[in-house]
Design a protein around this motif. Structure first.
Motif, PDB file in Angstrom:
ATOM      1  N   GLN A 144       0.809  -1.225   0.000  1.00 21.08           N
ATOM      2  CA  GLN A 144       0.000   0.000   0.000  1.00 21.08           C
ATOM      3  C   GLN A 144       0.845   1.279   0.000  1.00 21.08           C
ATOM      4  O   GLN A 144       0.575   2.193  -0.779  1.00 21.08           O
ATOM      5  CB  GLN A 144      -0.944   0.016   1.216  1.00 21.08           C
ATOM      6  CG  GLN A 144      -1.924   1.171   1.224  1.00 21.08           C
ATOM      7  CD  GLN A 144      -2.982   1.042   0.138  1.00 21.08           C
ATOM      8  OE1 GLN A 144      -3.518  -0.039  -0.070  1.00 21.08           O
ATOM      9  NE2 GLN A 144      -3.271   2.115  -0.557  1.00 21.08           N
ATOM     10  N   ALA A 145       1.853   1.355   0.841  1.00 22.01           N
ATOM     11  CA  ALA A 145       2.665   2.579   0.926  1.00 22.01           C
ATOM     12  C   ALA A 145       3.365   2.863  -0.401  1.00 22.01           C
ATOM     13  O   ALA A 145       3.430   4.003  -0.856  1.00 22.01           O
ATOM     14  CB  ALA A 145       3.686   2.468   2.054  1.00 22.01           C
ATOM     15  N   GLU A 146       3.885   1.822  -1.038  1.00 20.77           N
ATOM     16  CA  GLU A 146       4.556   1.996  -2.329  1.00 20.77           C
ATOM     17  C   GLU A 146       3.545   2.338  -3.420  1.00 20.77           C
ATOM     18  O   GLU A 146       3.792   3.180  -4.278  1.00 20.77           O
ATOM     19  CB  GLU A 146       5.314   0.721  -2.696  1.00 20.77           C
ATOM     20  CG  GLU A 146       6.104   0.835  -3.990  1.00 20.77           C
ATOM     21  CD  GLU A 146       6.850  -0.439  -4.339  1.00 20.77           C
ATOM     22  OE1 GLU A 146       7.283  -0.541  -5.490  1.00 20.77           O
ATOM     23  OE2 GLU A 146       7.000  -1.323  -3.478  1.00 20.77           O
ATOM     24  N   ARG A 147       2.391   1.691  -3.379  1.00 20.69           N
ATOM     25  CA  ARG A 147       1.342   1.901  -4.374  1.00 20.69           C
ATOM     26  C   ARG A 147       0.920   3.361  -4.432  1.00 20.69           C
ATOM     27  O   ARG A 147       0.664   3.898  -5.502  1.00 20.69           O
ATOM     28  CB  ARG A 147       0.143   1.024  -4.016  1.00 20.69           C
ATOM     29  CG  ARG A 147      -1.006   1.094  -4.969  1.00 20.69           C
ATOM     30  CD  ARG A 147      -2.163   0.219  -4.519  1.00 20.69           C
ATOM     31  NE  ARG A 147      -1.698  -1.063  -3.994  1.00 20.69           N
ATOM     32  CZ  ARG A 147      -2.348  -1.781  -3.093  1.00 20.69           C
ATOM     33  NH1 ARG A 147      -3.499  -1.363  -2.607  1.00 20.69           N
ATOM     34  NH2 ARG A 147      -1.866  -2.918  -2.664  1.00 20.69           N
ATOM     35  N   ASP A 148       0.843   4.003  -3.274  1.00 26.23           N
ATOM     36  CA  ASP A 148       0.331   5.370  -3.198  1.00 26.23           C
ATOM     37  C   ASP A 148       1.390   6.450  -3.382  1.00 26.23           C
ATOM     38  O   ASP A 148       1.069   7.626  -3.387  1.00 26.23           O
ATOM     39  CB  ASP A 148      -0.375   5.585  -1.853  1.00 26.23           C
ATOM     40  CG  ASP A 148      -1.601   4.692  -1.708  1.00 26.23           C
ATOM     41  OD1 ASP A 148      -2.147   4.254  -2.748  1.00 26.23           O
ATOM     42  OD2 ASP A 148      -2.002   4.435  -0.562  1.00 26.23           O
TER      43      ASP A 148
END
Length: 192
Positions: A144-148
């Motif tokens: 999630q952190a990388e995706r955003d």
């Protein structure tokens, strides 16, 4: 309230599948109704009745090809357990490099290129939709952190560019060993 498209008849579905197999073998660029109809046991008149026009048939064939691509992409998604970008790209490349997928991928490349040079009409939006589909799948493989993050978006864009370039090279040369080594090399850089 938008109207739903009518459910295709059994005959329309059968002819679409037969026409799809024909398109996998012959492509769409020079598609002519008479040879197609003869090859699939129909007539141009029946095809025009069922699909409304040659463009309607091509749209249906593009939708059929995209449905196959989306089915693969759905299998690649694991939103509850992101695999990470590199393992996802490794899996996608293995699927793309498989010989049995070459007819579909040639059809995809043809439709993608036609969409770029003929952005209106039957080909409209095909290339953009494909990019968005693949970026969505790759995003779903990232934590999630990388995706955003902007960096995450850049990394999946780079991964897609590598896959697309490698695929075009593979379709042009059939040199799977060399291209797979190049993809692996690029993925090693993406791990950093």
């Amino acid at each position: 309230m938008p109207q739903q498209a009518p459910t295709p008849s059994t005959r329309q579905t059968e002819l679409l599948e037969a026409a799809y197999q024909y398109a996998l073998d012959h492509g769409l660029t020079d598609l002519s109704l008479r040879p197609l109809a003869q090859a699939i046991g129909s007539s141009p008149r029946v095809l025009l009745f069922l699909f409304k026009s040659k463009d309607g048939l091509v749209r249906a064939l593009l939708a059929r090809a995209r449905a196959e691509e989306l089915a693969f992409l759905d299998r690649a998604r694991q939103p509850d357990r992101p695999a990470g970008l590199v393992p996802a790209v490794e899996g996608v490349w293995a699927w793309l490099a498989a010989k049995e997928h070459r007819p579909l991928l040639r059809l995809w490349a043809e439709a993608y290129a036609r969409s770029l040079v003929q952005p209106d009409g039957v080909w409209a939006g095909f290339a953009r939709a494909t990019v968005e589909d693949w970026l969505g799948v790759l995003a779903g493989c990232q934590p999630q952190a990388e995706r955003d993050s902007e960096d995450g978006a850049a990394r999946r864009t780079l991964a897609l560019a590598v896959l697309r370039g490698a695929l075009l090279d593979l379709l042009a040369t059939d040199d799977e060993k060399r291209i797979t080594a190049a993809v692996a090399h690029q993925l090693a850089l993406l791990r950093d």
